[in-house]
Design an enzyme around this catalytic site. Sequence first.
Site, mmCIF file in Angstrom:
data_model
loop_
_atom_site.group_PDB
_atom_site.id
_atom_site.type_symbol
_atom_site.label_atom_id
_atom_site.label_comp_id
_atom_site.label_asym_id
_atom_site.label_seq_id
_atom_site.Cartn_x
_atom_site.Cartn_y
_atom_site.Cartn_z
ATOM 1 N N CYS A 240 -5.870 2.470 -4.539
ATOM 2 C CA CYS A 240 -5.371 3.071 -3.307
ATOM 3 C C CYS A 240 -6.313 4.198 -2.909
ATOM 4 O O CYS A 240 -6.306 5.270 -3.528
ATOM 5 C CB CYS A 240 -3.954 3.606 -3.512
ATOM 6 N N ASP B 53 1.089 -9.681 -2.223
ATOM 7 C CA ASP B 53 2.296 -8.870 -2.094
ATOM 8 C C ASP B 53 3.567 -9.590 -2.519
ATOM 9 O O ASP B 53 4.584 -8.947 -2.776
ATOM 10 C CB ASP B 53 2.457 -8.401 -0.646
ATOM 11 N N CYS C 132 0.828 -1.212 0.000
ATOM 12 C CA CYS C 132 0.000 0.000 0.000
ATOM 13 C C CYS C 132 0.858 1.256 0.000
ATOM 14 O O CYS C 132 1.036 1.917 1.026
ATOM 15 C CB CYS C 132 -0.964 0.019 1.179
#
Length: 562
Positions: free
Chosen positions: A489, A446, A310
């Site tokens: 985001c 991730d 993030c």
Amino acid sequence: MPTRHLTDSYAVSPQIAVQDIADLKAEGFRTILCFRPDGEAPDQPDMKVIEAAAKEAGLAFAAIPVKAGTVPTDAQVAQTREVLATLPAPVVGYCRSGTRAAQIWALAEVGKRPASEIFAATDRAGVDVSILRARIESVAAPSAAPRKGGAHFQVLIIGGGAGGLSAAGSLLKRNRHLSVGVVEPSNEHFYQPGWTLVGGGVFQAAQTRRKEADVMPKDVVWMRQAAKLFRPEVREVVLGDGTVVSYDALIVATGITLNWNAIPGLVETLGKNGVTSNYRFDLAPYTWQLVQQLKGGTAIFTQPPMPIKCAGAPQKAVYLSCDAWKRRGVLDSISVEFDTATPGLFGVKEFVPPLMEYIKRYHVGFHTGSKLVAVDGPNRTATFERKVGDSVEQVERTFDMLHVVPPQSAPQVIRESTLAGSDGFVEVNPATLQHVRFPDVFAIGDVIGTSSAKTAAAVRVQAPVVATNVLAFLKHQAPVSEYEGYGACPLTVENGRIVLAEFRYGGKLAPTMPKWLLNGQKPTRLAWWLKKYVMPLMYWDGMLKGRELMVAPKPLNAKKDG
């Protein structure tokens, strides 16, 4: 009842009758495994009758019917591996003569022990499995080194976080009978996107945590271990306790490692001396405590070099803190700095102007190419390396509050494995998320080595792509779905407004909603409402359970727009 032992924990038998159950129990067997379909012979007792008698005697029972004259399928072998790994031993398997029970055991042992050992065991039992010799010898384990045997799964998932459980949910939505194992050592599961809101006083930390058992799909086998070693050449993973687990397809979902120790002095002062981070569940409440207490002085926020999870979260902490100070009327008394090691404020240029408006509105001292390299908590001093032209200089700054985001990397077990690419992350095809060298390996979240954003929103789109491509692989087909690099985001620029950045590979805009309804390049209340109320529900009750609202996988090689 004439049983023939292949190992201390497994024996085979011809067809058994109800009256044989007591003798089998007296021999020490704890599980009966039926490989014979009903109706093969007029005098054959139904397996339901045998099951009822076994359970009445306190024995476990399972059935994997294999038609006479056929070789067990991969799915039947996988079921056998799972039963042998999960039901109590010793186990006795039966069919008409015991041959099928021996054959399927031999195939289930492939990859766990050498071919010579498999054939020696069947020979001792007087069972001929030579029809399977080529199949066994082609992939049997090359050495007889002792190891702790574990289960076999059609799909093995390493990691029970957002990526692993979303992939499991999407797989089981399509095939409830799939044999799926999940390797996850943690007993707790966190909604990490909520930690920014905890640090901003919007959420309570408890809202972001649940028991792992409460979110683990009921149709998977949960192994509460960590992966210690990957052996993709033989389709095995070694767990922390030495157990070897095999698979037909592997999904790697280990996430990313936060390297707190990479910054000298940081670990010793986290959670005190004004040093905090929204990147930890236990520290996000401390962020809000500091924001509430601060009336003047210097507040510094940092961002390390990429990649990080993030990438917008470090500056979200800036905006929410500044908004809280502005509402209290103390912002003018606080010197706010944002030091980022990146060359710019955000990686997609279309979203930079609205974000820069808030940097100016809050009077934030903005420094690019500035990396935190040391922290002295007791003296409240932070040391940065800042790029100045072609040179780098060290700058010391005193602080009253320091919000730190640590450097991040692929987990060590990935970096040191043959799955890793040059960047240490799992080397996958960016479209199919299938490994470029091991076609039975896929990755999500991730840990993937692509340019996509490391966000929960990206995982939500990746999960159905991985699921459909894994299922295609299990059918010996080519990948069928494509991931275009979608990431999102929600940049919380103030309490009540968000700049919703949505994009895909190459920094191309990828809005979910029409611009007239939600313009992601402007701060909107609708995006805030989605972030605060809708996204947590979509996480807990949607993506973790395989509910794929608005994320249908795109067919591979479909005609691309623009």
